[in-house]
Design a protein around this motif. Structure first.
Motif, PDB file in Angstrom:
ATOM      1  N   TRP A   1      56.318  21.266  97.419  1.00 17.05           N
ATOM      2  CA  TRP A   1      56.758  20.027  96.251  1.00 17.05           C
ATOM      3  C   TRP A   1      55.306  19.490  95.990  1.00 17.05           C
ATOM      4  O   TRP A   1      55.378  18.439  95.313  1.00 17.05           O
ATOM      5  CB  TRP A   1      57.408  19.001  97.080  1.00 17.05           C
ATOM      6  CG  TRP A   1      58.551  19.711  98.129  1.00 17.05           C
ATOM      7  CD1 TRP A   1      59.647  20.363  97.456  1.00 17.05           C
ATOM      8  CD2 TRP A   1      58.416  19.911  99.399  1.00 17.05           C
ATOM      9  NE1 TRP A   1      60.280  21.062  98.451  1.00 17.05           N
ATOM     10  CE2 TRP A   1      59.759  20.711  99.747  1.00 17.05           C
ATOM     11  CE3 TRP A   1      57.788  19.636 100.434  1.00 17.05           C
ATOM     12  CZ2 TRP A   1      60.199  21.177 100.864  1.00 17.05           C
ATOM     13  CZ3 TRP A   1      57.969  20.179 101.837  1.00 17.05           C
ATOM     14  CH2 TRP A   1      59.299  21.098 101.972  1.00 17.05           C
ATOM     15  N   GLU A   2      54.234  20.120  96.343  1.00 20.34           N
ATOM     16  CA  GLU A   2      52.931  19.475  95.790  1.00 20.34           C
ATOM     17  C   GLU A   2      52.767  19.509  94.222  1.00 20.34           C
ATOM     18  O   GLU A   2      52.266  18.295  93.721  1.00 20.34           O
ATOM     19  CB  GLU A   2      51.762  20.185  96.330  1.00 20.34           C
ATOM     20  CG  GLU A   2      50.569  19.471  96.749  1.00 20.34           C
ATOM     21  CD  GLU A   2      49.473  20.440  97.248  1.00 20.34           C
ATOM     22  OE1 GLU A   2      49.712  21.443  97.379  1.00 20.34           O
ATOM     23  OE2 GLU A   2      48.345  19.672  97.222  1.00 20.34           O
ATOM     24  N   GLY A   3      53.241  20.603  93.547  1.00 25.20           N
ATOM     25  CA  GLY A   3      52.770  20.638  92.210  1.00 25.20           C
ATOM     26  C   GLY A   3      53.926  20.667  91.337  1.00 25.20           C
ATOM     27  O   GLY A   3      54.033  19.946  90.157  1.00 25.20           O
ATOM     28  N   ASP A   4      55.133  20.928  91.642  1.00 27.13           N
ATOM     29  CA  ASP A   4      56.089  21.334  90.845  1.00 27.13           C
ATOM     30  C   ASP A   4      56.870  20.010  90.548  1.00 27.13           C
ATOM     31  O   ASP A   4      57.374  19.967  89.513  1.00 27.13           O
ATOM     32  CB  ASP A   4      57.324  22.173  91.332  1.00 27.13           C
ATOM     33  CG  ASP A   4      57.542  22.370  92.907  1.00 27.13           C
ATOM     34  OD1 ASP A   4      56.528  21.611  93.660  1.00 27.13           O
ATOM     35  OD2 ASP A   4      57.934  23.161  93.350  1.00 27.13           O
ATOM     36  N   LEU A   5      56.833  18.881  91.353  1.00 33.59           N
ATOM     37  CA  LEU A   5      57.702  17.687  91.016  1.00 33.59           C
ATOM     38  C   LEU A   5      56.997  17.036  90.015  1.00 33.59           C
ATOM     39  O   LEU A   5      57.646  16.665  88.893  1.00 33.59           O
ATOM     40  CB  LEU A   5      57.677  16.729  92.116  1.00 33.59           C
ATOM     41  CG  LEU A   5      58.669  17.483  93.511  1.00 33.59           C
ATOM     42  CD1 LEU A   5      58.686  16.414  94.296  1.00 33.59           C
ATOM     43  CD2 LEU A   5      60.171  17.319  92.853  1.00 33.59           C
ATOM     44  N   ILE A   6      55.705  17.195  90.004  1.00 34.65           N
ATOM     45  CA  ILE A   6      54.675  16.412  89.027  1.00 34.65           C
ATOM     46  C   ILE A   6      54.975  17.070  87.747  1.00 34.65           C
ATOM     47  O   ILE A   6      55.130  16.526  86.473  1.00 34.65           O
ATOM     48  CB  ILE A   6      53.314  16.462  89.513  1.00 34.65           C
ATOM     49  CG1 ILE A   6      53.034  15.512  90.485  1.00 34.65           C
ATOM     50  CG2 ILE A   6      52.467  16.091  88.253  1.00 34.65           C
ATOM     51  CD1 ILE A   6      51.790  15.583  91.439  1.00 34.65           C
TER      52      ILE A   6
ATOM     53  N   LEU B   1      64.823  23.461  93.843  1.00 38.03           N
ATOM     54  CA  LEU B   1      65.243  22.473  92.862  1.00 38.03           C
ATOM     55  C   LEU B   1      65.874  21.211  93.660  1.00 38.03           C
ATOM     56  O   LEU B   1      66.907  20.583  93.281  1.00 38.03           O
ATOM     57  CB  LEU B   1      66.522  22.887  92.281  1.00 38.03           C
ATOM     58  CG  LEU B   1      66.311  24.178  91.180  1.00 38.03           C
ATOM     59  CD1 LEU B   1      67.769  24.848  90.639  1.00 38.03           C
ATOM     60  CD2 LEU B   1      65.756  23.340  89.740  1.00 38.03           C
ATOM     61  N   PRO B   2      64.820  20.752  94.558  1.00 39.94           N
ATOM     62  CA  PRO B   2      65.304  19.474  95.520  1.00 39.94           C
ATOM     63  C   PRO B   2      65.576  18.200  94.556  1.00 39.94           C
ATOM     64  O   PRO B   2      66.277  17.481  95.043  1.00 39.94           O
ATOM     65  CB  PRO B   2      64.283  19.410  96.176  1.00 39.94           C
ATOM     66  CG  PRO B   2      63.137  19.775  95.685  1.00 39.94           C
ATOM     67  CD  PRO B   2      63.470  21.068  94.898  1.00 39.94           C
ATOM     68  N   GLU B   3      64.962  18.232  93.634  1.00 44.00           N
ATOM     69  CA  GLU B   3      65.153  16.987  92.633  1.00 44.00           C
ATOM     70  C   GLU B   3      66.333  16.817  91.735  1.00 44.00           C
ATOM     71  O   GLU B   3      66.820  15.906  90.810  1.00 44.00           O
ATOM     72  CB  GLU B   3      63.932  16.620  91.750  1.00 44.00           C
ATOM     73  CG  GLU B   3      63.642  17.755  90.257  1.00 44.00           C
ATOM     74  CD  GLU B   3      63.771  19.092  90.540  1.00 44.00           C
ATOM     75  OE1 GLU B   3      63.269  19.678  91.765  1.00 44.00           O
ATOM     76  OE2 GLU B   3      64.029  20.002  89.862  1.00 44.00           O
ATOM     77  N   ASP B   4      67.050  18.220  91.682  1.00 43.69           N
ATOM     78  CA  ASP B   4      68.166  18.043  90.787  1.00 43.69           C
ATOM     79  C   ASP B   4      69.404  17.611  91.808  1.00 43.69           C
ATOM     80  O   ASP B   4      69.767  18.158  92.499  1.00 43.69           O
ATOM     81  CB  ASP B   4      68.419  19.698  90.664  1.00 43.69           C
ATOM     82  CG  ASP B   4      69.334  20.091  89.487  1.00 43.69           C
ATOM     83  OD1 ASP B   4      70.495  19.361  89.449  1.00 43.69           O
ATOM     84  OD2 ASP B   4      69.474  21.271  89.340  1.00 43.69           O
ATOM     85  N   PRO B   5      70.197  16.783  91.156  1.00 43.74           N
ATOM     86  CA  PRO B   5      71.276  16.027  91.796  1.00 43.74           C
ATOM     87  C   PRO B   5      72.384  17.373  92.202  1.00 43.74           C
ATOM     88  O   PRO B   5      73.003  16.880  92.888  1.00 43.74           O
ATOM     89  CB  PRO B   5      71.869  14.952  90.561  1.00 43.74           C
ATOM     90  CG  PRO B   5      70.500  14.895  89.892  1.00 43.74           C
ATOM     91  CD  PRO B   5      69.791  15.911  89.737  1.00 43.74           C
ATOM     92  N   GLU B   6      72.468  18.111  91.207  1.00 42.07           N
ATOM     93  CA  GLU B   6      73.418  19.006  91.488  1.00 42.07           C
ATOM     94  C   GLU B   6      72.923  19.907  92.911  1.00 42.07           C
ATOM     95  O   GLU B   6      73.967  20.184  93.664  1.00 42.07           O
ATOM     96  CB  GLU B   6      73.269  20.322  90.504  1.00 42.07           C
ATOM     97  CG  GLU B   6      74.605  20.436  89.642  1.00 42.07           C
ATOM     98  CD  GLU B   6      74.739  21.680  88.657  1.00 42.07           C
ATOM     99  OE1 GLU B   6      75.617  22.549  88.746  1.00 42.07           O
ATOM    100  OE2 GLU B   6      73.780  21.859  88.007  1.00 42.07           O
ATOM    101  N   ALA B   7      71.767  19.852  93.275  1.00 36.29           N
ATOM    102  CA  ALA B   7      71.424  20.524  94.518  1.00 36.29           C
ATOM    103  C   ALA B   7      71.857  19.761  95.638  1.00 36.29           C
ATOM    104  O   ALA B   7      72.301  20.213  96.700  1.00 36.29           O
ATOM    105  CB  ALA B   7      69.845  20.712  94.333  1.00 36.29           C
TER     106      ALA B   7
END
Ligand code: SF4
Lengths: 452, 286
Positions: free
Chosen positions: A50-55, A250-256
């Motif tokens: 989660w260090e780079g991908d969310l950004i 894809l933790p930021e994806d509501p579908e997840a």
């Protein structure tokens, strides 16, 4: 006498939700291909915890993950041609299987004028404008994306660091604060770089939203892990290695999140009704660390034949334990939340490590804790010739488990991608013998009046 | 009652026929692709040596690399378990077994007849009989003579490479330098022993130690291993049969768990025929 058939392809999976999880892998690949059509930027990212991908995602980038793609290619038995291309390009077979698969694929992309080849597994990885690499875990990760950049006409590579101090150093006064400050600083630099590359400003509201969703998803995924402590085990590694995709990528994806609610419900129903993932659970084993993606069916075989349930596995893929509330108290900068989140992944087991007098926390002490929590009878160590970080602690962990908790281990060599180094007959033979070893240690634990 | 253990290894097939009191017959025959398929012939030899008709054998266990699909076996058991049981029967005080086979080597820990731990080298020729076979070929010495010859050495040469390919080159280099063959062989045995020792050390070597398998027939290798281990090792009178012996012992125990009718039913179904695991075409002798 019957001929023994090894399931060499996909595992049967015991959860319905696990059978549905492939949707998320496909979603990532197709979203990137669609983004390409629409002219939106695509990035290839390593697992950065989660260090780079969310950004990058908050900046409007569509991400795909070559490590996940490697696992996918291996699982559908399409990795070999890519490994052969990487071999022919001069990369040694001791180099990370994910890297070799990815280099092989990228060579086909480059040879096709950077158009995704029509026959690429799963539709292929769309051409990136950025490669996000991570220094967390291993040296191959520094060089692999640099090498890729050369096939991709000099696409830039951004490497995010993860300070990984030793156990003793972790407890030195000020150490944690300094590490967090370092991560925060580099995240700010990363944002600045992305703003220049993409020509737009970071949308901090969007980032906060994504982060809040991520924390919710990770918590739910962790709660599923907690349910798995039940005997008989309601879910096994064959399931986990599928359902992990949404929380890892894809933790930021509501579908997840919705998906994890379904996973949670399915697992909880099994727990409430005492239904084991495998009908004949006789031995509970832990698996470390990266699985043979090409032969997950092997775990179905040993479940069927010996009643072995793989009850917990692969520390590196698991959601973090929820951070203590005080950890985020008064933290308003989303970048700092990210820094704390990623740092927590690598340090959350340090107290456990101190308690067991074992180190490192991750890869090692975590398995000691798990052995107790999940009432493990055995430990399956899967050394990979091509991955040092997921291998160097294995024998140490095996010995610690035997000495401290009377939980024996078995070593089965293999590889994540390269099925040429995995011998299913031999592995099966070892498991057959290991069942006796587990019986012996079970007796030792009973005599020592241990809890399981 | 009679029971049998059949160990189909990569290079040798062994059969042990036993009754409750004693070993009635043992037979050891080379295994090639064709021979492996024809393991029933080795069984026939053993039966005639023991003077026991096939129908009188109550239970048969197959073990070893080729144990799958033996049409006349009642059950298959892994070679790790069988070796352990065989050695434990011969030497109840043994805690560590080092088995050096043609294609692999193993370390096995045993405690009161129970399998406590094991480790295997099944990926690499170094530390196996294959390594010695290759070197014997390079030096032009018969495999069965290299052990004795190495014991004549007064100055074992340094073979620093564990990798078979490089060790082979190193042996050739020493030969061209005029190093006596016995010194090269002593160096090779030391290197092989060192490789095996470092693997078995991972499961902690505790006395007593037994060496089994084809490697145990090589006195030079046993001596080199003994030096590495640091205390005396025991070698069974016939180190090749421990797997088959263990299989026969387990077969004996199985009989006690099965009622008479089922035993008779099983006996009726058994066929003393060729192993079907290997397809006929590819394994036919030419
Ligand atoms: S940690 Fe292992 S699997 Fe991951 S990139 Fe490094 S070598 Fe590859």
């Amino acid at each position: 006498m019957e001929k023994k058939e090894f399931k060499t392809k996909k595992s049967a999976k015991t959860l319905q939700t696990a059978r549905e999880a492939g949707y998320f892998g496909k979603k990532m690949l197709t979203s990137a291909l669609e983004a390409q059509k629409e002219g939106r930027p695509i990035g290839w990212s390593m697992v950065t915890w989660w260090e780079g991908d969310l950004i990058a995602k908050a900046m409007g980038m569509e991400l795909v993950y070559p490590e996940n793609y490697g696992a996918f290619c291996a699982a559908v038995r399409r990795a070999e041609p890519y490994l052969e291309i990487a071999d022919a390009e001069g990369y040694p077979n001791t180099l990370c299987g994910y890297a070799r698969n990815c280099i092989g694929y990228t060579k086909t992309l480059a040879d096709n004028n950077l158009e995704v080849p029509a026959d690429a597994p799963g539709g292929g990885l769309a051409k990136p404008v950025l490669l996000i690499s991570s220094g967390a875990a291993c040296d191959a990760r520094y060089k692999w994306f640099q090498a890729l950049g050369r096939y991709l006409n000099g696409v830039p590579v951004w490497t995010l660091e993860m300070p990984q101090t030793g156990l003793k150093e972790f407890y030195l006064p000020g150490n944690k604060e300094k590490n967090l400050a370092f991560i925060l600083e580099e995240l700010k630099e990363f944002v600045g770089f992305l703003e220049k590359l993409l020509g737009n400003k970071m949308d901090y509201d969007r980032l906060e939203e994504m982060l809040a969703q991520t924390l919710k998803t990770l918590r739910l995924a962790y709660e599923v892990d907690v349910l798995r402590k039940t005997v008989p085990s309601p879910m096994v590694s064959q399931d986990f290695w599928s359902v992990m995709i949404p929380h890892l990528y894809l933790p930021e994806d509501p579908e997840a999140y919705e998906f994890y609610q379904k996973v949670y419900d399915e697992v909880k129903t099994k727990v409430d009704n005492h239904i084991g993932a495998i009908p004949n659970e006789r031995y509970r084993m832990m698996f470390s660390e990266l699985p043979p993606w090409h032969s997950i069916g092997f775990f179905d075989d040993i479940a069927e034949k010996f009643g072995i349930a793989m009850v917990i596995e692969s520390w590196n893929y698991h959601a973090i334990k929820p951070m203590p509330a005080e950890e985020l108290e008064g933290v308003t900068d989303p970048l700092e939340v990210i820094a704390r989140l990623s740092y927590h992944k690598f340090t959350e087991d340090n107290d456990t490590a101190r308690r067991y007098d074992a180190s490192p926390g991750f890869f090692n002490a975590r398995y000691l804790q798990w052995a107790e929590d999940y009432r493990a009878d055995g430990f399956l160590a899967h050394p990979l010739m091509s991955c040092r970080p997921a291998t160097y602690t294995l024998l140490h962990t095996k010995n610690s488990l035997e000495e401290k908790l009377k939980v024996p281990g078995v070593v089965i060599d293999g590889d994540i991608i390269d099925l040429r180094v995995f011998n299913p007959d031999e592995a099966f033979s070892k498991m057959e013998a290991f069942v006796e070893t587990m019986d012996h240690y079970r007796e030792l634990r009973r005599k020592a009046e241990m809890a399981w | 009652m009679f029971f049998a253990g059949l160990d189909i290894g990569s290079t040798i097939t062994k059969v042990v026929i036993k009754n409750e009191k004693k070993i009635c017959a043992t037979v050891i025959k080379p295994t090639g692709a064709e021979h492996r398929r024809l393991a029933h012939k080795v069984m026939e030899d053993a039966l005639s040596k023991a003077g026991v008709p096939f129908e009188d054998v109550d239970y048969i266990i197959a073990t070893g690399y080729g144990r799958i699909n033996v049409p006349f076996a009642d059950r298959q058991v892994t070679e790790i378990t069988c070796h352990m049981r065989g050695v434990n029967w011969l030497f109840p005080a043994v805690k560590t077994i080092i088995d050096i086979g043609g294609q692999d080597s193993k370390g096995i820990k045993v405690e009161n007849g129970k399998l406590v731990n094991f480790i295997m080298n099944d990926k690499c020729a170094a530390g196996t009989g294959r390594f010695l076979e290759i070197i014997a070929g390079v030096l032009g010495v018969k495999l069965e003579e290299i052990g004795e010859l190495s014991l004549k050495s007064t100055r074992p040469s340094d073979i620093s490479n564990m990798c078979t390919v490089f060790a082979e080159q190193e042996a050739l280099l020493r030969l061209s330098e005029g190093t006596p063959v016995e010194d090269i062989l002593a160096g090779i045995h030391k290197a092989n022993a060192s490789r095996i020792h470092s693997m078995v050390k991972k499961i902690k070597i505790e006395p007593e130690v037994a060496i089994t398998g084809g490697g145990a027939k090589n006195r030079g290798l046993c001596k080199a291993l003994e030096e590495k281990v640091g205390f005396p090792v025991v070698v069974p009178p016939e180190p090749l049969i421990t797997g088959a012996l263990g299989a026969a012992l387990i077969a004996g125990e199985q009989i006690a768990k099965i009622d008479k009718e089922e035993l008779q039913e099983r006996q009726k179904k058994r066929r003393l025929e060729a192993v079907t695991f290997f397809d006929d075409e590819s394994t036919k002798a030419r």
